[in-house]
Design an enzyme around this catalytic site. Structure first.
Site, PDB file in Angstrom:
ATOM      1  N   GLY A  12       1.203  -0.936   2.741  1.00  0.00           N
ATOM      2  CA  GLY A  12       2.092   0.331   3.472  1.00  0.00           C
ATOM      3  C   GLY A  12       2.700  -0.110   4.605  1.00  0.00           C
ATOM      4  N   THR A  13       3.102  -1.346   4.753  1.00  0.00           N
ATOM      5  CA  THR A  13       4.021  -1.861   6.030  1.00  0.00           C
ATOM      6  C   THR A  13       5.199  -1.202   5.902  1.00  0.00           C
ATOM      7  OG1 THR A  13       4.758  -3.741   4.844  1.00  0.00           O
ATOM      8  CG2 THR A  13       2.428  -3.866   6.143  1.00  0.00           C
ATOM      9  N   ILE A  89       5.346   1.014 -12.854  1.00  0.00           N
ATOM     10  CA  ILE A  89       6.726   1.414 -13.340  1.00  0.00           C
ATOM     11  C   ILE A  89       7.007   2.660 -13.933  1.00  0.00           C
ATOM     12  CG2 ILE A  89       8.116   0.448 -15.381  1.00  0.00           C
ATOM     13  CD1 ILE A  89       7.749  -1.814 -13.352  1.00  0.00           C
ATOM     14  N   LEU A  90       8.097   3.186 -13.473  1.00  0.00           N
ATOM     15  CA  LEU A  90       8.357   4.889 -14.015  1.00  0.00           C
ATOM     16  C   LEU A  90       9.266   4.831 -15.103  1.00  0.00           C
ATOM     17  CD1 LEU A  90       9.065   5.515 -10.125  1.00  0.00           C
ATOM     18  CD2 LEU A  90       7.208   6.321 -11.484  1.00  0.00           C
ATOM     19  N   HIS A 106      13.276  -3.939  -2.629  1.00  0.00           N
ATOM     20  CA  HIS A 106      12.627  -5.430  -3.222  1.00  0.00           C
ATOM     21  C   HIS A 106      12.885  -6.371  -2.547  1.00  0.00           C
ATOM     22  CE1 HIS A 106      11.792  -7.546  -6.903  1.00  0.00           C
ATOM     23  NE2 HIS A 106      12.601  -8.404  -6.393  1.00  0.00           N
TER      24      HIS A 106
HETATM   25  C1  GRF Z   1       5.473  -6.509  -0.348  1.00  0.00           C
HETATM   26  O1  GRF Z   1       5.233  -7.326  -1.354  1.00  0.00           O
HETATM   27  C2  GRF Z   1       6.743  -6.007  -0.034  1.00  0.00           C
HETATM   28  O2  GRF Z   1       7.480  -7.171  -0.012  1.00  0.00           O
HETATM   29  C3  GRF Z   1       7.146  -5.231  -1.194  1.00  0.00           C
HETATM   30  O3  GRF Z   1       5.840  -4.523  -1.591  1.00  0.00           O
HETATM   31  C4  GRF Z   1       4.615  -5.199  -1.126  1.00  0.00           C
HETATM   32  C5  GRF Z   1       3.780  -4.354  -0.184  1.00  0.00           C
HETATM   33  O4  GRF Z   1       4.503  -3.742   0.691  1.00  0.00           O
HETATM   34  N1  GRF Z   1       8.134  -4.233  -0.783  1.00  0.00           N
HETATM   35  P1  GRF Z   1       3.784  -2.815   1.565  1.00  0.00           P
HETATM   36  O5  GRF Z   1       3.168  -3.365   2.845  1.00  0.00           O
HETATM   37  O6  GRF Z   1       2.932  -1.876   0.832  1.00  0.00           O
HETATM   38  O7  GRF Z   1       5.176  -1.756   1.961  1.00  0.00           O
END
Ligand code: GRF
Length: 192
Positions: A12-13, A89-90, A106
């Site tokens: 979730g970053t 995948i949707l 992406h």
């Molecule tokens: C990471 O590989 C990011 O590059 C891609 O999804 C994965 C997890 O992202 N968008 P997040 O930290 O869960 O947002």
């Protein structure tokens, strides 16, 4: 104020970047109305709770997973659906139902290193294996072709000689994903 649903599967970053952008004002035309994870263990759910945002899990293991997801989103009547580290995948049924209202982040410069099987660290492993000097991230609309929708924003990141997939992933997240995704949400929701 537009209502946004953020779909997550992991750390979730990107969700955190969106929530932080609301606080600092980068996002002012939208509010995260709900966070939905397809994985009950996703730390992204903790991040949502810490920001007092409604958060639910609809497990991808459920036989009627997508139908439950569609009704949850219809019920909230969201304006925009953001896939942020979302790994399920949707189907075309889903993408047609929400046509033009789904965006995805992406971790490469599409059309490089995207499509079936390119997600998470695999994307960065492929970039390092190919020896590209520049990579980055892309925000795009989601249609029935994996990573095939119209490109909205991109941001490049240099690949360093001593990069590992992990160090590259971290830099692409920090220097690209977490910057262009909040900006794309604001630009779409403000009608820019
Ligand atoms: C990471 O590989 C990011 O590059 C891609 O999804 C994965 C997890 O992202 N968008 P997040 O930290 O869960 O947002």
């Amino acid at each position: 104020m537009k209502k946004v649903a953020v779909l997550v599967s992991g750390g979730g970053t990107n969700l955190q970047a969106i929530l932080d952008a609301e606080v600092i004002g980068t996002i002012k035309s939208a509010k995260v109305d709900i966070v939905i994870s397809d994985n009950e263990g996703a730390f992204a759910l903790e991040r949502a709770k810490a920001s007092e945002v409604d958060a639910i899990c609809i497990s991808k293991k459920l036989p009627d997973f997508e139908d439950k997801l569609i009704s949850a989103l219809d019920e909230r009547a969201v304006d925009l659906i953001v896939l942020a580290g979302f790994l399920s995948i949707l189907s075309p049924k889903f993408t047609k139902h929400f046509e033009g209202r789904i965006i995805n982040i992406h971790p490469s410069l599409i059309p490089s290193f995207c499509g079936k099987g390119y997600y998470g660290l695999k994307v960065h492993e492929a970039a390092l294996a190919r020896g590209v000097k520049l990579t980055g991230a892309t925000v795009h609309y989601v249609n029935e072709i994996p990573d095939g929708g119209k490109i909205i924003a991109q941001r490049a990141v240099a690949v360093l000689p001593d990069d590992t997939p992990e160090s590259l992933q971290l830099r692409v997240m920090k220097e690209a994903e977490h910057i262009i995704l909040p900006r794309a949400i604001e630009s779409i929701c403000s009608g820019e």
